[in-house]
Design an enzyme around this catalytic site. Structure first.
Site, short mmCIF file in Angstrom:
data_model
loop_
_atom_site.label_atom_id
_atom_site.label_comp_id
_atom_site.label_asym_id
_atom_site.label_seq_id
_atom_site.Cartn_x
_atom_site.Cartn_y
_atom_site.Cartn_z
N HIS A 26 -24.48 19.08 -29.52
CA HIS A 26 -25.40 17.96 -29.72
C HIS A 26 -25.52 17.17 -28.41
CE1 HIS A 26 -24.53 18.79 -33.96
NE2 HIS A 26 -23.25 18.67 -33.65
N TYR B 242 -23.20 7.87 -39.10
CA TYR B 242 -22.10 7.60 -38.19
C TYR B 242 -22.66 7.19 -36.84
CZ TYR B 242 -22.95 12.13 -35.91
OH TYR B 242 -23.53 13.18 -35.24
N ARG C 180 -32.28 22.23 -39.61
CA ARG C 180 -30.95 22.09 -40.21
C ARG C 180 -30.99 21.15 -41.41
NH1 ARG C 180 -25.46 19.30 -37.66
NH2 ARG C 180 -23.99 20.92 -38.32
N HIS D 141 -20.29 26.41 -38.97
CA HIS D 141 -18.84 26.15 -38.96
C HIS D 141 -18.07 26.88 -40.06
CE1 HIS D 141 -20.11 23.29 -36.07
NE2 HIS D 141 -20.32 22.27 -36.87
N ASP E 297 -19.55 22.97 -30.54
CA ASP E 297 -19.73 21.74 -31.32
C ASP E 297 -19.51 20.49 -30.47
OD1 ASP E 297 -20.46 20.35 -33.63
OD2 ASP E 297 -18.40 20.15 -34.33
N ASN F 144 -16.68 12.64 -34.97
CA ASN F 144 -15.98 12.48 -36.25
C ASN F 144 -14.71 13.31 -36.36
OD1 ASN F 144 -18.03 10.71 -37.20
ND2 ASN F 144 -19.28 12.47 -37.78
#
Length: 289
Positions: free
Chosen positions: A29, A45, A120, A177, A244, A249
């Site tokens: 990201h 978040y 997504r 994942h 990732d 988080n």
């Protein structure tokens, strides 16, 4: 924002494993910079700091990665501008968008021109309620016309219930994942059996990413390795990999050098790593040979 506590290692170590030419990180990201790309007001978040494209490009060069697939951040919501900005800066990258299932095809085609190749959908309780799976499938009939796929981020406990719908998808389905299964429950747990059953459908792919997310251990997350290795062994022609980055988080900040080196155990042979890192991403995302 507090720039002093990023969710990623500022100076990750150099991996011991040499990656093949054309290696692709299919899941990461970008966050911000917030002055240019503000976070979505309705976000579930808030990242601890900016994680811009320049930092990502430097990381990939350090790791030996030549191609990438930026996944639109939930923190930025449906405004795909930050990801699109990365794609405009490097033609060796592709993107996965976040978009409501009702998004007009015209808007999807505009994103396609900018390098996006899929949408997504989240089925994770902590990320809030999104579109129903049937709505995502209805969108998929339109995605087929532009050569896109669905990317599904779901909790392991949802795999079995979503499987009948995902098997009906008219486009490829990419599972994030390793299905977010719980590695502490073992290879015979119903959630992992459900994932493997879903993978029997030839249009379903899996990302052997996120060992730190499915593990109950600290780095290097050894309890996650058997799951990733099994998926590569059984479905190696439809498995891809990603870092990732920048690892939002998580309680423990992973070292991306560790994540790369784990590939030596996940995909032990050079042939397997060539497939997972180069050949499979090339087919799925449309990279040039």
């Amino acid at each position: 924002m507090a720039e002093a506590s990023p969710s990623f290692k500022v100076n990750p170590r150099k991996p011991r494993l040499d990656l093949p030419r054309g290696a692709c990180d299919t899941h990461f990201h970008v966050f911000g910079p917030q002055q240019r790309f503000p976070f979505a007001p309705e976000r579930s978040y808030t990242p601890t700091c900016d994680a811009p494209k320049e930092t990502l490009f430097a990381l990939h060069k350090h790791l030996g990665i030549e191609r990438g697939v930026v996944v639109q951040s939930a923190a930025h919501g449906f405004d795909n501008s930050a990801a699109a900005d990365l794609l405009a800066a490097n033609k060796n990258y592709r993107g996965i968008a976040l978009a409501p299932a009702a998004t007009p095809t015209k808007e999807l085609k505009e994103l396609d021109k900018r390098g996006f190749r899929g949408v997504r959908f989240h089925y994770m309780d902590h990320l809030g309620k999104g579109d129903r799976i049937e709505d995502a499938l209805a969108m998929a009939t339109r995605l087929a016309a532009i050569g896109w796929h669905l990317q599904i981020h779901m909790a392991g406990s949802h795999i079995a219930e979503l499987t009948p719908a995902l098997k009906r998808s008219p486009v490829p389905v990419v599972i994030d994942h390793m299905g977010r299964i719980d590695a502490s429950k073992g290879l015979d747990h119903p959630d992992f059996r459900a994932l493997r059953a879903l993978m029997e459908s030839r249009h379903v792919w899996v990302k052997v990413s996120g060992p730190e997310r499915i593990s109950k251990q600290q780095a290097p997350w050894k309890d996650a390795v058997p799951f990733a290795r099994k998926l590569v062994a059984d479905f190696g022609d439809r498995a891809v990999w990603g870092t990732d980055w920048p690892h939002p988080n998580l309680k423990e900040v992973p070292d991306d050098g560790d994540l790369v080196d784990l590939l030596a155990e996940v995909a032990p042979s050079e042939k397997q790593r060539q497939a997972v890192l180069v050949d499979n991403p090339q087919r799925l995302y449309g990279f040039a040979a």
